[in-house]
Design a protein around this motif. Structure first.
Motif, mmCIF file in Angstrom:
data_model
loop_
_atom_site.group_PDB
_atom_site.id
_atom_site.type_symbol
_atom_site.label_atom_id
_atom_site.label_comp_id
_atom_site.label_asym_id
_atom_site.label_seq_id
_atom_site.Cartn_x
_atom_site.Cartn_y
_atom_site.Cartn_z
ATOM 1 N N ARG A 261 0.978 -0.888 -0.088
ATOM 2 C CA ARG A 261 0.298 0.026 -0.215
ATOM 3 C C ARG A 261 0.720 1.234 0.036
ATOM 4 O O ARG A 261 1.772 1.589 1.215
ATOM 5 C CB ARG A 261 -0.765 -0.064 1.648
ATOM 6 N N SER A 262 0.945 2.156 -1.300
ATOM 7 C CA SER A 262 1.661 3.583 -1.082
ATOM 8 C C SER A 262 1.014 4.298 -0.877
ATOM 9 O O SER A 262 -0.735 4.528 -1.395
ATOM 10 C CB SER A 262 1.966 3.475 -1.944
ATOM 11 N N PHE A 263 0.830 5.332 -0.728
ATOM 12 C CA PHE A 263 0.473 7.055 -0.960
ATOM 13 C C PHE A 263 0.943 8.077 -1.261
ATOM 14 O O PHE A 263 2.204 8.398 -0.904
ATOM 15 C CB PHE A 263 0.527 7.008 0.887
ATOM 16 N N ARG A 264 0.553 8.525 -2.232
ATOM 17 C CA ARG A 264 1.154 10.156 -2.591
ATOM 18 C C ARG A 264 -0.531 10.903 -2.799
ATOM 19 O O ARG A 264 -1.142 11.318 -3.185
ATOM 20 C CB ARG A 264 0.964 9.555 -4.722
ATOM 21 N N ASN A 265 0.419 12.212 -2.570
ATOM 22 C CA ASN A 265 -0.588 13.994 -2.005
ATOM 23 C C ASN A 265 -0.915 14.240 -2.910
ATOM 24 O O ASN A 265 -0.201 14.997 -3.225
ATOM 25 C CB ASN A 265 0.680 14.621 -1.086
ATOM 26 N N GLU A 266 -1.641 13.278 -4.055
ATOM 27 C CA GLU A 266 -1.474 14.046 -5.519
ATOM 28 C C GLU A 266 -3.435 13.910 -6.150
ATOM 29 O O GLU A 266 -3.883 13.914 -4.457
ATOM 30 C CB GLU A 266 -1.271 13.567 -6.776
ATOM 31 N N GLY A 267 -3.544 14.524 -6.990
ATOM 32 C CA GLY A 267 -5.025 14.586 -7.322
ATOM 33 C C GLY A 267 -6.286 13.164 -7.476
ATOM 34 O O GLY A 267 -4.872 11.866 -7.725
ATOM 35 N N ILE A 268 -6.997 13.204 -7.817
ATOM 36 C CA ILE A 268 -7.763 12.331 -7.742
ATOM 37 C C ILE A 268 -8.459 12.277 -8.981
ATOM 38 O O ILE A 268 -9.091 13.281 -9.281
ATOM 39 C CB ILE A 268 -8.951 12.215 -6.970
ATOM 40 N N SER A 269 -8.395 11.037 -9.719
ATOM 41 C CA SER A 269 -9.156 11.077 -11.026
ATOM 42 C C SER A 269 -9.369 10.196 -11.473
ATOM 43 O O SER A 269 -9.611 9.172 -10.025
ATOM 44 C CB SER A 269 -7.916 11.368 -12.106
ATOM 45 N N THR A 270 -9.846 9.295 -12.059
ATOM 46 C CA THR A 270 -10.238 8.412 -12.958
ATOM 47 C C THR A 270 -9.282 7.086 -12.867
ATOM 48 O O THR A 270 -9.511 5.845 -12.140
ATOM 49 C CB THR A 270 -10.873 8.565 -13.716
#
Length: 505
Positions: A261-270
């Motif tokens: 499980r990884s996490f990136r503080n980026e936008g949400i999209s399809t």
């Protein structure tokens, strides 16, 4: 335009729902008083799908000769009361089974009590199998218990949850009502199991690495930041496990993989969710050519095991995984789909800047040739890559962890796999020269100081590990969520995450 009607309809629906909930609470209060609410001593011995698999082929006469007694349990999805007889449909984790309830089999008092139960209640039943006049396998009930009261009404049975966002917000209801959603997540589980089997069968060791890092590394991305109180130190949620996995190769685990499980503080999209699942794997004494061959085998193997075929359809596009995957360099791909961008022009920084500006793309003063090529590729060429295509020979200045090509140090031995216009995998021959890696990290720090929030930090501990000696190694990451999207024909990443990140209501 009348804007009041939807709000009036919504208010009316909420009022009706509140009345239903209040009535169900009154029923529950009565059962509590009688001491029969929420029992916990019920045992079932059969699942709906198993009963259908074992007995659907038997005719009425053959079933009538049997004296098997079965106990089932599940959510009541349908209910029909017809005087002295009633029918109900139970849904468990495997599927549905019909119950037949009458005064003779269950007793009049118990049958009358059942008539006051509601759609959505969790019910347990015991009885013998038979077939109705229409040939439907059913359980003739001799014992029936209410196991859990549903206080909220289910959505209207023919339409279920029609609002897509509500499906994501109320996944529990979506799974109750929508067999397609259930099938997606069953397939996701099978895909994960097939992935594990693929690597374990090839001698890889499954490992776990930290999810909180003192320095975010392993990818170029903006991290989430947290704080550890006891240590009084800033930590970052993992953006990739790469640097820890390569430490393990240094330590002698020469074939490792992690489903992480990884996490990136980026936008949400399809295609993007702030937390996502990735597969990363590393093998010593291999290179990126080997990885491309292995990746083709991987996709065919998983598709065959989970779907039973290597020909799939995604959003109307037919994808043939059995055919050899195309292989092109980034410059070759741009020129192939846009011949006006000649190989000579693609090596000209001024030309690339002008071309990107004409497309309305942003460029930075610090963007070198590789960054500009990548931006042009993303703006013009990715959308053409429907069939499986490896794009290799990525520029060195956009590949800080990949080994530079021996003959052409301005490019790396790296590839990305594109299918249905999106990247699904990223792999390369690993950079194992600690001094070269230190130089690359310093270049990333300069980019960060110049305003690139996704540039990497300088990781001294990782350099320290490399100084012990990392053997020639090949490593790759594959996006599990995008893989599931591909294999389930799902248009959005939210469709393959049980609980996607959403803006609070």
């Amino acid at each position: 335009m009348n804007t009041e009607k939807p709000s009036i309809a919504k208010a009316t629906a909420e009022l009706d729902e509140n009345r239903i909930i209040a009535e169900r609470r009154r029923k529950l209060a009565s059962w509590r008083k009688d001491g029969i609410a929420f029992p916990n001593n019920f045992k079932r011995n059969a699942l709906a799908a198993d009963l259908h698999a074992q007995f659907d082929a038997l005719d009425k006469e053959a079933l009538a000769k049997r004296d098997d007694t079965f106990t089932v349990a599940g959510r009541m999805m349908l209910k029909r009361v017809m005087g002295k007889a009633s029918f109900a449909t139970l849904q468990d984790m495997s599927g549905r089974i019909q119950l037949f309830i009458n005064d003779d089999g269950l007793g009049k008092e118990a049958h009358d009590a059942f008539k006051h139960w509601d759609i959505g209640d969790i019910v347990g039943a015991t009885g013998m199998l038979f077939k109705t006049k229409t040939g439907e396998l059913s359980l003739k009930v001799t014992s029936l218990r209410l196991l859990a009261k549903s206080l909220r009404p289910l959505p209207e049975k023919f339409h279920g949850l029609t609002d897509q966002e509500q499906k994501y917000r109320q996944r529990h209801v979506d799974l109750m009502m929508n067999s397609d959603s259930r099938d997606v997540f069953v397939k996701r589980s099978k895909i994960l199991q097939a992935v594990r089997d693929f690597f374990v069968e090839r001698g890889y060791l499954e490992v776990e690495t930290p999810m909180m890092h003192p320095i975010p590394g392993g990818a170029t991305a903006r991290p989430f930041v947290t704080h550890h109180n006891a240590l009084d130190t800033r930590l970052y949620l993992r953006i990739a496990p790469e640097l820890y996995l390569k430490r393990l190769v240094v330590g002698g685990f020469e074939r490792v993989f992690e489903i992480n499980r990884s996490f990136r503080n980026e936008g949400i999209s399809t295609r993007h969710n702030p937390e996502f699942t990735m597969l990363e794997f590393y093998e010593a004494y291999r290179d990126f050519h080997y990885l491309m061959d292995l990746t083709e085998t991987f996709f065919r193997d998983i598709a065959q095991k989970v779907l039973g075929t290597t020909t799939i359809t995604y959003q109307g596009d037919s994808i043939d995984l059995a055919q050899p995957f195309a292989r092109m360099t980034m410059a070759e791909a741009i020129h192939h789909y846009h011949p006006q961008h000649t190989p000579e022009a693609l090596a000209d920084i001024a030309y690339l800047r002008k071309a990107l500006i004409a497309l309305g793309e942003e460029t930075l003063p610090t963007d070198g040739l590789g960054v500009l090529q990548l931006k042009l590729f993303e703006a013009t060429t990715e959308e053409n890559l429907v069939q499986p295509t490896f794009i290799h020979a990525h520029p060195t200045d956009v590949s800080p962890l990949a080994r530079a090509n021996d003959a052409r140090p301005e490019i790396t031995d790296r590839f990305e796999l594109f299918i249905t216009r999106r990247e699904l995998a990223n792999g390369f021959s690993e950079l194992n020269d600690p001094e070269d890696q230190a130089r690359r990290f310093r270049a990333q720090v300069e980019a960060r100081d110049a305003g690139d929030e996704e540039a990497m930090y300088f990781d001294e501990d990782y350099i320290h590990a490399l100084e012990y000696g990392l053997p020639p190694t090949a490593g790759e990451g594959i996006g599990i969520d995008r893989l599931v999207m591909l294999f389930t024909d799902s248009p959005s990443i939210r469709d393959v995450l049980l609980f996607p990140q959403l803006k609070r209501e």
